[in-house]
Structure formats: structure tokens, C-alpha cells
Design an enzyme around this catalytic site. Sequence first.
Site, mmCIF file in Angstrom:
data_model
loop_
_atom_site.group_PDB
_atom_site.id
_atom_site.type_symbol
_atom_site.label_atom_id
_atom_site.label_comp_id
_atom_site.label_asym_id
_atom_site.label_seq_id
_atom_site.Cartn_x
_atom_site.Cartn_y
_atom_site.Cartn_z
ATOM 1 N N GLU A 220 -13.087 12.001 14.047
ATOM 2 C CA GLU A 220 -13.252 12.392 12.719
ATOM 3 C C GLU A 220 -14.823 12.219 12.318
ATOM 4 O O GLU A 220 -15.406 11.061 12.647
ATOM 5 C CB GLU A 220 -12.298 11.468 11.799
ATOM 6 C CG GLU A 220 -12.453 11.639 10.302
ATOM 7 C CD GLU A 220 -11.900 13.187 10.115
ATOM 8 O OE1 GLU A 220 -10.724 13.542 10.475
ATOM 9 O OE2 GLU A 220 -12.584 13.817 9.884
ATOM 10 N N CYS B 96 -19.200 2.207 8.898
ATOM 11 C CA CYS B 96 -19.178 3.138 10.133
ATOM 12 C C CYS B 96 -20.340 2.753 10.923
ATOM 13 O O CYS B 96 -20.376 2.481 12.243
ATOM 14 C CB CYS B 96 -19.187 4.636 9.857
ATOM 15 S SG CYS B 96 -17.791 4.865 9.286
ATOM 16 N N PHE C 222 -30.997 13.434 6.129
ATOM 17 C CA PHE C 222 -30.801 11.975 6.595
ATOM 18 C C PHE C 222 -32.279 11.662 6.807
ATOM 19 O O PHE C 222 -32.465 10.815 8.079
ATOM 20 C CB PHE C 222 -29.864 11.972 7.877
ATOM 21 C CG PHE C 222 -28.656 11.312 7.589
ATOM 22 C CD1 PHE C 222 -27.822 12.390 6.789
ATOM 23 C CD2 PHE C 222 -28.355 10.223 7.676
ATOM 24 C CE1 PHE C 222 -26.216 11.891 6.491
ATOM 25 C CE2 PHE C 222 -27.046 9.939 7.471
ATOM 26 C CZ PHE C 222 -26.021 10.796 6.873
ATOM 27 N N LEU C 223 -33.244 12.117 5.967
ATOM 28 C CA LEU C 223 -34.549 11.441 6.056
ATOM 29 C C LEU C 223 -34.874 10.584 4.733
ATOM 30 O O LEU C 223 -36.196 10.866 4.317
ATOM 31 C CB LEU C 223 -35.781 12.630 6.445
ATOM 32 C CG LEU C 223 -35.484 13.055 7.848
ATOM 33 C CD1 LEU C 223 -36.380 14.322 8.140
ATOM 34 C CD2 LEU C 223 -35.927 11.838 8.867
ATOM 35 N N THR D 171 -11.889 5.905 15.637
ATOM 36 C CA THR D 171 -13.218 5.922 16.639
ATOM 37 C C THR D 171 -12.988 4.896 17.609
ATOM 38 O O THR D 171 -12.802 3.803 17.311
ATOM 39 C CB THR D 171 -14.313 5.369 15.795
ATOM 40 O OG1 THR D 171 -14.719 6.460 14.760
ATOM 41 C CG2 THR D 171 -15.761 5.334 16.703
ATOM 42 N N LEU E 161 -15.632 12.761 8.748
ATOM 43 C CA LEU E 161 -15.837 12.778 7.262
ATOM 44 C C LEU E 161 -16.597 11.506 6.871
ATOM 45 O O LEU E 161 -16.600 10.468 7.335
ATOM 46 C CB LEU E 161 -14.584 12.758 6.745
ATOM 47 C CG LEU E 161 -13.543 11.665 7.108
ATOM 48 C CD1 LEU E 161 -13.642 10.661 6.494
ATOM 49 C CD2 LEU E 161 -12.183 12.270 6.706
ATOM 50 N N LYS F 20 -23.396 2.997 -0.598
ATOM 51 C CA LYS F 20 -23.676 4.106 -1.032
ATOM 52 C C LYS F 20 -23.107 4.853 -2.322
ATOM 53 O O LYS F 20 -22.162 4.191 -2.447
ATOM 54 C CB LYS F 20 -23.748 5.212 -0.070
ATOM 55 C CG LYS F 20 -22.242 5.551 0.445
ATOM 56 C CD LYS F 20 -22.426 6.719 1.533
ATOM 57 C CE LYS F 20 -20.796 7.448 1.680
ATOM 58 N NZ LYS F 20 -20.857 8.454 2.245
ATOM 59 N N LYS G 236 0.791 -1.186 -0.019
ATOM 60 C CA LYS G 236 0.031 -0.060 -0.113
ATOM 61 C C LYS G 236 0.911 1.201 -0.074
ATOM 62 O O LYS G 236 0.364 2.041 -0.773
ATOM 63 C CB LYS G 236 -0.894 -0.009 1.281
ATOM 64 C CG LYS G 236 -2.140 0.692 1.300
ATOM 65 C CD LYS G 236 -2.894 0.469 2.408
ATOM 66 C CE LYS G 236 -4.250 1.542 2.557
ATOM 67 N NZ LYS G 236 -4.479 1.283 3.964
ATOM 68 N N ASN H 40 -23.006 9.489 15.219
ATOM 69 C CA ASN H 40 -23.422 8.443 14.219
ATOM 70 C C ASN H 40 -24.747 7.574 14.762
ATOM 71 O O ASN H 40 -25.373 7.069 13.960
ATOM 72 C CB ASN H 40 -22.021 7.350 14.150
ATOM 73 C CG ASN H 40 -21.202 7.654 13.049
ATOM 74 O OD1 ASN H 40 -21.426 8.918 12.603
ATOM 75 N ND2 ASN H 40 -20.108 7.021 13.074
HETATM 76 C C1 UGA Z 1 -20.886 8.347 8.424
HETATM 77 C C2 UGA Z 1 -21.147 9.705 8.743
HETATM 78 O O1 UGA Z 1 -22.011 10.208 7.944
HETATM 79 C C3 UGA Z 1 -19.860 10.304 9.046
HETATM 80 O O2 UGA Z 1 -20.006 11.777 9.591
HETATM 81 C C4 UGA Z 1 -18.803 9.656 10.019
HETATM 82 O O3 UGA Z 1 -17.534 10.193 10.007
HETATM 83 C C5 UGA Z 1 -18.536 8.288 9.320
HETATM 84 O O4 UGA Z 1 -19.981 7.498 9.449
HETATM 85 C C6 UGA Z 1 -17.688 7.709 10.096
HETATM 86 O O5 UGA Z 1 -18.140 7.323 11.313
HETATM 87 O O6 UGA Z 1 -16.620 7.413 9.686
HETATM 88 P P1 UGA Z 1 -20.355 6.906 5.974
HETATM 89 O O7 UGA Z 1 -20.489 5.855 6.790
HETATM 90 O O8 UGA Z 1 -19.164 7.461 5.139
HETATM 91 O O9 UGA Z 1 -20.282 8.269 7.027
HETATM 92 O O10 UGA Z 1 -21.723 7.369 5.185
HETATM 93 P P2 UGA Z 1 -23.165 8.005 5.184
HETATM 94 O O11 UGA Z 1 -23.071 9.141 4.054
HETATM 95 O O12 UGA Z 1 -23.453 8.705 6.557
HETATM 96 O O13 UGA Z 1 -24.121 7.057 4.663
HETATM 97 C C7 UGA Z 1 -24.265 5.708 5.691
HETATM 98 C C8 UGA Z 1 -25.409 4.874 5.346
HETATM 99 O O14 UGA Z 1 -26.708 5.646 5.605
HETATM 100 C C9 UGA Z 1 -25.387 4.895 3.704
HETATM 101 O O15 UGA Z 1 -25.442 3.097 3.484
HETATM 102 C C10 UGA Z 1 -26.549 5.426 3.285
HETATM 103 O O16 UGA Z 1 -27.187 5.023 1.926
HETATM 104 C C11 UGA Z 1 -27.414 5.563 4.473
HETATM 105 N N1 UGA Z 1 -28.593 6.626 4.451
HETATM 106 C C12 UGA Z 1 -27.930 7.928 4.493
HETATM 107 C C13 UGA Z 1 -30.000 6.428 4.361
HETATM 108 O O17 UGA Z 1 -30.370 5.288 4.121
HETATM 109 N N2 UGA Z 1 -30.731 7.331 4.247
HETATM 110 C C14 UGA Z 1 -30.226 8.680 4.380
HETATM 111 O O18 UGA Z 1 -31.163 9.602 4.637
HETATM 112 C C15 UGA Z 1 -28.892 9.033 4.703
#
Ligand code: UGA
Length: 436
Positions: free
Chosen positions: A153, A262, A251-252, A123, A155, A322, A37, A210
Amino acid sequence: MRETLAVIGTGYVGLVSGTCFAEVGNQVTCVDIDEYKIKRLQQAEIPIYEPGLEELVRRNLGEGRLRFTTDLEGAVEQAELVFIAVGTPSLPDGGVDMGQVKAAALRIAPLLGRDKLIVIKSTVPVGTARMLESLLRQHAPQHASFEVVSNPEFLREGSAVRDTFHMDRVVIGSARQKAADRIAKLHEPFAAPVLITDRESAELIKYASNAFLAAKISFINEMANLCDKVGANVESVAEGMGMDHRIGPHFLQAGIGYGGSCFPKDTQAQLRIAENVDYDFKILRSVIEVNRLQRELFAKRIIEALDTPKGSTLAILGLSFKPNTDDVRDAPALDIIRILVEQGVHVHAYDPVALVPAASRLGHQGISYFTDPYEAVAGADAAAVMTEWQQIKRLDLQRLHMLMNRPILLDGRNCFSPAAMAQLGFEYISIGRPSI
Ligand code: UGA
């Protein structure tokens, strides 16, 4: 002020934050034990799919602010700030495997001289910063002076670079103001509000955030299931709820639930943190269960839509958890595919970037993989959308209709308009919206 950083661990968190700290002028050395890597990273080859990251890595490597190495000792000796960003995977019981964090700490300890700051980005369960401090003390030279700070973090995968440059907040948990101020200063170029608190609260803010976001998703998914039963439309319900600024519109989005590395891991870990202090966190238990059931419910709806599942062909559109990532860890699509293959369904799977990681987890029994979505749907008895990729949202639906054996589309991410699908002659089933 420019700082010299060592970032241990080049996963999502370490690689993105290390690169972004270099971009704003710091001297950063990213360390990993994985030699292959590191060799690739030295050539600016990014092991993950993350928009914008390659360009940043290339520029900062070129301008000499970013380095990649397996030499942890060398990197830590030179650094004033040592970030721990190694993996904290789940244990079989849902707890957190701290092996990598402890191993990194044990290698750092003998190198501690004067005034180094150890910053925990991974985390980690509540109490980790305190625990690491005593572990480091035990193994550090006698007169070493150092601080351990928590700096979680937030992100997201797929928008990690953007999230870093537009962060909502910086959370710093520290026992000493001076150490906290130094980390706050490091983040000044990102122009985000800073919250300084004790280390335990900082560690818990990460889990709480989270868990709360996961709860929003499970809540709207249960609302969607209720909408199905009473003939309401979950999109309108979410829109109406979101107009209340105390709730907010984000997030709805109802669907087949959350996945990734995560939310599933962190919700389980927080449940375990609560159990360890004899607290039954009931809401969180339900959030996790609803998320599991949402996958099973969608698989059931697919099986119902296929008259005779055994021997039917189903096109799966989207495999990653996603869009904009090739990450398939705990992706809903994978669980759903496993249920379907068990029922004898033959799956034609398409994803713009996640075919290889998905195939390595799912294998080839009962599944064929396609790089072209139209080839995946050709002759299929139904198609099911699992990820809302732009490549999927922009499909030529008329062409899809013509290619399919039966024009049945199950939409696990509400990508299309029910009225438009009806007009095209599809049997269209989505989440929490009237089926047509
Ligand atoms: C998530 C958090 O959003 C970040 O803030 C955090 O830093 C990260 O975890 C972590 O702990 O490292 P991530 O897992 O990259 O980030 O993805 P998200 O964009 O939050 O989506 C998570 C899941 O929720 C996806 O499967 C997405 O499809 C789902 N989701 C999201 C829904 O089903 N509905 C929504 O309205 C939003």
C-alpha cells in the site's frame, strides 16, 4: 467483476482500502479484534482523522457494501479475497514485529477451502509472503487450495482516500499469473498502471520507495544546513534542482525532518533487512541519522534564541507529524518538546487536532495545551512552528507580534516569507533560508 473481500485490521491501511474497495462496488467486511473500535465503525464513527473517509464509510455502510465485525471466521469463510492489513510495529532492535500477521494467518488457515486469495497489504519484510504460504499450508485443511499475494500500500495519511482513487501504481507480487490478474482486475476502477512481479520484489518495492523518499528529505535538509553556512536559500536550490525532470520537484521541502508511523519504522526495518543478509546499507544509515540530527539542531536553535531557556515560555505551533492528521507517532515536535522541557522551558502547545494524542504521550509536566493559537502565543518569549497546518500558515501575524512578549519566530517548516516577517518586525529564523 464484483468480489467479496475480508479485510483483517482496521488501521489506516485496512480501513481506507477496505472502504475504497466497497466504494467501487465490492462487498467488503472489515475485521478487527478491538470490539470498541468495531462498534464505533458500525455507527460510521471514524477512529482516525482522515478527510473524506467518514462520508465514504457512511455511504457504503448505508448501501450495504461495507460491514464491520469482530467475527474473523465468519468474514473469511464468506470471502474470496482475504486482505491482511494488520499492524507491523517496530521491535526494540528496529526489526518488524510479525506477531499480528502470524496470529491472523493462524486463524485464517483452518478456514481455507477452495481458491481463496490471501493478499498481504501490511508492510512486511522480504520473504513474508513465502513464509506465510508455508505457515498456512501447515495449518490449512489437507486439500485446501489458495495463493498468497503481496500487494503493498502506498497511501499517505491525511490524503489516504484521495491517494487511493488517484494511485500512481498498483504493485502485485505473485508466484502465479492467474492470482496476479485477479488482483489487477480488482484495481481496474482506480485506473492506475499495474506492475506484476515476484513476491520478494513487491515486498522490497514498498521499503525501497519509502527509503528513497526519506533520503530525498534528509538530502534537502542537509542542503539546508549547508545553505545556512554559505548564505544560500534552500528553496531556490530545491526549485532549481526540481526543474531537472530526472530529479523532480516533490519531497524537497526542507524542515525539521520526517516523522509518522511509516518512514521512521520502514527505514529502520530496511536497515535490519540488509543487516540480516550481511549488507551494510550506508546511505540508509545516514538518512536516519540526519533525520535525528535535524530535530536536535532545531531544538538547539530554539534554546539559543531564548536568552535564558530555564523559565522561558515557548509557544509550539503544530504537534502532528504533518498537516491534516492527528497522528503524533514519531512526530519531530514531540522529540523537540522533550528536549526543551528538560532545559526548563515552559511550553505552550497548540495544534488544530492533535492535542489529545500529544498530551497522552508528553504528559503535562512543563507543558500547557491550547486549542487557540493566539492564547498559546500570548506572553511567549518565542514561538516555533513544527507543522505546516493551513490554520498556522493563515495566522494573523500582526496579532501574533502584538501578543508575544518577544517577537521571535522559529519556523521549522518554512511557512512564512522572511521578507514579510522582517517587515512585521519579527526576529525570524527558518530552515536553510537567510535569517532576518
Ligand atoms: C508515507 C509515504 O509517503 C506513503 O507513500 C506510504 O504509503 C506511507 O508512508 C506508508 O508507508 O504507509 P506518510 O507517512 O503518511 O506516507 O506521510 P508523508 O506525506 O510521506 O510525509 C512523511 C513525513 O515527511 C512528514 O513528517 C513530512 O512532514 C515529511 N516531509 C515530506 C518533509 O519533511 N519534506 C518533504 O518534502 C516531504
